[in-house]
Write an enzyme that holds these catalytic residues in place. Structure first.
Site, short mmCIF file in Angstrom:
data_model
loop_
_atom_site.label_atom_id
_atom_site.label_comp_id
_atom_site.label_asym_id
_atom_site.label_seq_id
_atom_site.Cartn_x
_atom_site.Cartn_y
_atom_site.Cartn_z
N CYS A 49 -30.24 16.54 2.95
CA CYS A 49 -30.26 16.65 4.42
C CYS A 49 -30.75 18.03 4.86
CB CYS A 49 -28.88 16.37 4.96
SG CYS A 49 -28.75 16.58 6.75
N GLU A 92 -31.14 19.57 18.13
CA GLU A 92 -32.14 18.51 18.31
C GLU A 92 -31.52 17.26 18.91
OE1 GLU A 92 -34.28 19.41 14.12
OE2 GLU A 92 -34.23 17.34 14.79
N CYS A 133 -34.51 14.75 10.24
CA CYS A 133 -33.55 15.34 11.17
C CYS A 133 -33.25 16.77 10.73
CB CYS A 133 -32.25 14.55 11.19
SG CYS A 133 -32.08 13.31 9.90
N CYS A 153 -24.58 22.40 9.82
CA CYS A 153 -23.55 21.53 9.25
C CYS A 153 -22.96 22.18 8.01
CB CYS A 153 -24.18 20.18 8.90
SG CYS A 153 -22.99 18.94 8.37
N CYS A 202 -24.69 17.97 2.26
CA CYS A 202 -25.37 16.83 1.60
C CYS A 202 -26.75 17.32 1.14
CB CYS A 202 -25.54 15.68 2.58
SG CYS A 202 -23.97 15.05 3.20
N CYS A 248 -29.99 9.89 20.15
CA CYS A 248 -29.29 10.44 19.00
C CYS A 248 -28.97 11.91 19.30
CB CYS A 248 -30.21 10.33 17.78
SG CYS A 248 -29.55 11.09 16.31
N1 SAH Z 1 -22.84 14.07 9.45
C1 SAH Z 1 -22.96 12.71 9.82
C2 SAH Z 1 -24.05 12.41 10.84
C3 SAH Z 1 -25.35 13.14 10.74
S1 SAH Z 1 -26.61 12.58 9.69
C4 SAH Z 1 -23.13 11.85 8.57
O1 SAH Z 1 -23.22 12.37 7.49
O2 SAH Z 1 -23.10 10.63 8.70
C5 SAH Z 1 -27.05 10.96 10.16
C6 SAH Z 1 -27.47 10.11 8.98
O3 SAH Z 1 -28.72 10.57 8.43
C7 SAH Z 1 -26.47 10.12 7.82
O4 SAH Z 1 -26.31 8.84 7.31
C8 SAH Z 1 -27.15 11.03 6.82
O5 SAH Z 1 -26.66 10.83 5.53
C9 SAH Z 1 -28.60 10.63 7.01
N2 SAH Z 1 -29.57 11.57 6.48
C10 SAH Z 1 -29.53 12.89 6.43
N3 SAH Z 1 -30.62 13.39 5.83
C11 SAH Z 1 -31.39 12.34 5.49
C12 SAH Z 1 -32.64 12.21 4.83
N4 SAH Z 1 -33.31 13.26 4.39
N5 SAH Z 1 -33.11 10.96 4.67
C13 SAH Z 1 -32.43 9.89 5.12
N6 SAH Z 1 -31.25 9.95 5.74
C14 SAH Z 1 -30.73 11.17 5.91
#
Ligand code: SAH
Length: 348
Positions: free
Chosen positions: A120, A93, A333, A113, A117, A106
Site C-alpha cells: 500500500c 486524497e 491510492c 497510515c 501493509c 472514497c
Molecule cells: N485501512 C483500511 C482502508 C484503506 S485501504 C483497510 O486496510 O481496509 C482500502 C483498500 O485498498 C484496502 O482493502 C487495502 O488493502 C487496499 N489496497 C491498498 N493498497 C492497494 C494496492 N496497491 N492494490 C490493491 N489494493 C490496495
C-alpha cells in the site's frame, strides 16, 4: 484562545455552547443547517442570524476548510481524484466515482497510515496524524460542490485506517447521517478495515447499519503477517471470530477485500483455504487487481483476478471483481499525497 472547529460539533454540542453563551437553543439548529444543508461556510452569509451572534461565531468558532490542490479527471470513466490541502498544510486524497446507480465517494480518514501493509502506497509514505470529523466531512462537501451534485454512497477506503481513528470516524458518521444535517443513511456507507479486532467488536455493539469491509488479502497467517503487519497482533482466527460476531450483532453481510497478487495469494491452495475459511458465513468477496506501487514488484496477471474468482466459484464462494476506475489518473491510492509531500510538502 483557540477557536472551536464548528463542523466537528454535533447539533447537541453546538446547542450547549450557544446556551452557555446566552443564546437561544434554536439558533444552533439554524447554524447547523446553514453548514450541513445549505453548505454556507461563511458566518457573514448566515442571514437569519443577528449581526451580534455572527460576530460571536467569528470570534469563537472556525470553519475547518479544505483547499483543492489538484484535480485529475479520468478520460475513460469520469472518475475524479482530488488532492486536498488541510488547514495545517498536510494533504489527503479523495476520489469521486461514477457508477450507473449514482456517484460514490472514497474519503481518507488519516494523513498517512500506521498499519504498514506492504503493498500500500499510503503505508509506505508513513503516518502523520488522524483527521478531525470536519476534515473527513469536508472532503464530501467540497467534492459535491465541485461536482455540482450529491453523492449517493460514501466509502471509507482512502488513506488511513478508519478504526485507528475510531472516535473521530464515529463522530463523522453521526454528522453525515444526522437528520437535521446531511441526512445520508449509513446503509449507503462502507467502512474498510485492515482488521483491528477489538474495534470491530466495539463497532458491532453499536449496531450501525453500515457495511463493514475487511481487507483480508491472504487466508494464511504467515503470508498475511508478511504483507499486513496487523496480522501479527490479531491473527486470522481472531479476525474471523470478530467478523462472525459483527454479522450476528448487526445482521449485515461483511465484504472481504482481496487484492489478487501473482505468486503471493492466488494459487489453488489459497482458494481452498479461503473457501474453507468463509464457508457458511454471510459474506461477499471483492477481488481487486493489485495496484502497482513503485517500491514493490507486485502485479496481477491480466487474467489473474478472473481466474481466482473462478477458482473461488468452483469452491462455492461468490466473488465479484471490482471494476478498476480511473486507471489513467495516477495509479494507486496514496500516490497523489505522497508526490505532493515529496515536492516540498509536509511528509516527515
Ligand atoms: N485501512 C483500511 C482502508 C484503506 S485501504 C483497510 O486496510 O481496509 C482500502 C483498500 O485498498 C484496502 O482493502 C487495502 O488493502 C487496499 N489496497 C491498498 N493498497 C492497494 C494496492 N496497491 N492494490 C490493491 N489494493 C490496495
Amino acid at each position: 484562545m483557540e477557536k472551536t472547529d464548528i463542523l466537528s460539533l454535533s447539533l447537541e454540542e453546538l446547542e450547549q455552547l450557544l446556551i452557555a453563551a446566552g443564546e437561544k437553543k434554536f439558533r444552533a439548529k439554524q447554524i447547523f443547517q446553514w453548514l450541513h444543508v445549505k453548505r454556507v461556510m461563511n458566518f457573514d452569509k448566515m442571514t437569519d442570524i443577528s449581526v451580534q451572534l455572527r460576530q460571536h461565531l467569528k470570534e469563537n468558532f472556525c470553519i475547518n476548510g479544505l483547499f483543492m490542490q489538484k484535480r485529475l479527471e479520468s478520460a475513460i470513466d469520469n472518475t475524479v481524484k482530488y488532492l486536498y490541502r488541510l488547514s495545517d498544510g498536510n494533504f489527503v486524497e479523495t476520489v469521486l466515482m461514477d457508477y450507473n446507480y449514482g456517484k460514490s465517494i472514497c474519503v481518507s480518514t488519516q494523513v498517512g497510515c500506521k498499519m504498514g501493509c506492504n503493498f500500500c502506497a499510503s503505508a509506505i509514505a508513513g503516518f502523520v496524524r488522524s483527521l478531525e470529523p470536519s476534515e473527513i466531512l469536508m472532503q464530501i462537501y467540497e467534492t459535491e460542490r465541485d461536482a455540482g451534485t450529491r453523492v449517493s454512497g460514501v466509502v471509507l477506503m482512502g488513506i488511513g485506517e478508519p478504526l485507528d481513528n475510531f472516535d473521530n470516524v464515529l463522530k463523522f458518521l453521526s454528522l453525515l447521517s444526522d437528520k437535521n444535517g446531511n441526512n445520508l443513511s449509513l446503509r449507503h456507507v462502507a467502512l474498510s478495515t485492515c482488521g483491528i479486532v477489538p474495534r470491530i467488536y466495539k463497532l458491532a455493539d453499536m449496531k450501525l447499519q453500515l457495511t463493514l469491509s475487511v481487507s483480508l488479502h491472504s487466508p494464511y497467517n504467515d503470508k498475511r503477517s508478511e504483507i499486513m503487519p496487523v496480522n501479527r497482533t490479531y491473527n486470522i482466527d481472531e479476525l474471523m471470530k470478530a467478523c462472525r460476531y459483527y454479522i450476528d450483532k448487526t445482521g449485515r453481510r461483511i465484504t472481504f477485500e482481496y487484492a489478487v497478487i501473482d505468486n503471493v495469494n492466488s494459487s489453488d491452495k489459497d482458494a481452498d483455504r479461503l473457501a474453507a475459511l468463509l464457508r457458511g458465513m454471510n459474506c461477499h468477496v471483492n477481488l481487486i487487481p493489485v495496484n502497482r506501487v513503485k517500491e514493490r514488484n507486485y502485479k496481477t496477471a491480466r487474467s489473474g483476478v478472473a481466474d481466482f474468482a473462478k477458482r473461488l466459484g468452483q469452491r462455492g464462494i461468490n466473488a465479484t471483481v471490482r471494476r478498476t476506475l480511473g486507471s489513467d489518473i495516477e495509479a494507486a491510492c496514496g500516490q497523489l499525497r505522497r508526490d505532493a509531500g515529496s515536492k516540498g510538502g509536509t511528509d516527515n
